[in-house]
Design a protein around this motif. Structure first.
Motif, short mmCIF file in Angstrom:
data_model
loop_
_atom_site.label_atom_id
_atom_site.label_comp_id
_atom_site.label_asym_id
_atom_site.label_seq_id
_atom_site.Cartn_x
_atom_site.Cartn_y
_atom_site.Cartn_z
N LYS A 1 0.82 -1.21 0.00
CA LYS A 1 0.00 0.00 0.00
C LYS A 1 0.86 1.26 0.00
N VAL A 2 1.94 1.25 0.78
CA VAL A 2 2.85 2.41 0.81
C VAL A 2 3.48 2.64 -0.56
N TYR A 3 3.89 1.54 -1.19
CA TYR A 3 4.48 1.63 -2.53
C TYR A 3 3.46 2.25 -3.51
N CYS A 4 2.24 1.77 -3.48
CA CYS A 4 1.20 2.29 -4.38
C CYS A 4 0.87 3.74 -4.06
N LEU A 5 0.90 4.08 -2.78
CA LEU A 5 0.64 5.47 -2.37
C LEU A 5 1.70 6.40 -2.94
N LYS B 1 3.61 5.93 -5.60
CA LYS B 1 3.47 6.02 -7.05
C LYS B 1 2.25 6.86 -7.44
N ASN B 2 1.21 6.79 -6.65
CA ASN B 2 0.00 7.54 -6.95
C ASN B 2 0.23 9.05 -6.90
N TYR B 3 1.11 9.48 -6.00
CA TYR B 3 1.34 10.92 -5.85
C TYR B 3 2.62 11.40 -6.52
N ASP B 4 3.38 10.47 -7.06
CA ASP B 4 4.54 10.84 -7.88
C ASP B 4 4.09 10.95 -9.34
N ARG B 5 3.22 11.90 -9.60
CA ARG B 5 2.60 12.00 -10.92
C ARG B 5 3.56 12.53 -11.98
N ASP B 6 4.65 13.18 -11.56
CA ASP B 6 5.64 13.64 -12.54
C ASP B 6 6.72 12.59 -12.78
N CYS B 7 6.57 11.41 -12.11
CA CYS B 7 7.50 10.27 -12.30
C CYS B 7 8.95 10.66 -12.00
N SER B 8 9.15 11.50 -11.00
CA SER B 8 10.50 11.92 -10.62
C SER B 8 11.15 10.93 -9.65
N ASN B 9 10.37 9.94 -9.19
CA ASN B 9 10.81 8.98 -8.17
C ASN B 9 11.10 9.65 -6.84
N ARG B 10 10.51 10.81 -6.65
CA ARG B 10 10.60 11.54 -5.39
C ARG B 10 9.29 12.26 -5.12
N LEU B 11 8.99 12.45 -3.85
CA LEU B 11 7.84 13.26 -3.46
C LEU B 11 8.35 14.51 -2.76
N ASP B 12 7.90 15.66 -3.21
CA ASP B 12 8.27 16.90 -2.54
C ASP B 12 7.15 17.31 -1.59
#
Length: 233
Positions: free
Chosen positions: A110-114, A116-127
């Motif tokens: 679930k954490v992995y999917c979460l 990916k769901n919010y990394d919509r720019d596919c940067s492999n990072r969440l700001d």
């Protein structure tokens, strides 16, 4: 013996809202699906991060989820999904978040999917902006679920309205607190998948990965806010 019974009564009162909320959620039927199966089912019909009403119907039918409510504007399910609707369709990101919360999978999946769901720019990072978006969605979905429960159980509306007021009161406090935890008190400004997974080793952050856990965090913050207000007065 009296003290023990009193404690049990308190626990029963504390959890009564959850009993009705979880019962109402069963009507959504998402709890019978694997998270990635649900995500793929809705994503393959999406255009520009949205599902048209026609494609929403196709997506849910492909997942063997009921779509009869789309023809009944008085249905609690119709009203619930209005919370996910934009000008030109249903918002895929919020629908996916709902599936992550309610679907069947272990917390790491679930954490992995979460992430990916919010990394919509596919940067492999969440700001911080993406994390705020995640938390805003979680709060909006939480409110929508409780309001949905009120429609399903109108006789419990007063009780659920009080519960909802507590949750709305604490949302800003919880957002600030979780952002501090995820970004290590402001020492970092973005986070990769491995570090994001590690965050969920913290028992507080881990509650984010379920709708019930997130509600518990909101109620805990509400109680802290009440104590702070009392001391301040």
């Amino acid at each position: 013996m009296g003290c023990v019974c009193s404690s049990r009564d308190d626990d029963s009162k504390k959890n009564i809202e959850e009993k009705f909320i979880k019962a109402a959620e069963e009507m959504l039927e998402i709890g019978k699906l694997k998270v990635d199966w649900y995500d793929k089912g809705i994503s393959r019909f999406a255009i520009d991060e949205k599902l048209s009403e026609k494609n929403f119907r196709h997506a849910y039918e492909s997942l063997n989820l009921s779509t009869e409510f789309l023809n009944d504007e008085t249905s609690p399910l119709f009203r619930f999904y209005e919370n996910f609707k934009l000008m030109k369709g249903y918002e895929i990101r919020k629908l996916a978040c709902l599936g992550i919360w309610l679907g069947i999978d272990d917390w790491k999946k679930k954490v992995y999917c979460l992430f990916k769901n919010y990394d919509r720019d596919c940067s492999n990072r969440l700001d911080s902006l993406e994390i705020r978006c995640m938390l805003d969605d979680m709060i909006k979905i939480t409110i929508a679920i409780i309001e949905f429960t009120q429609f399903v159980y109108p006789q419990k509306s007063i009780m659920l309205q009080k519960y909802l007021r507590k949750i709305k009161r604490s949302r800003e406090m919880l957002k600030k607190y979780l952002i501090l935890l995820i970004f290590r008190g402001g020492t970092i400004h973005e986070i990769n998948l491995i570090d994001f997974l590690e965050c969920f080793g913290d028992s507080t952050v881990k509650k984010m990965i379920s709708d019930q856990g997130f509600r518990e965090l909101l109620i805990e913050c509400s109680e802290l806010q009440t104590k702070a207000d009392f001391i301040g007065s």
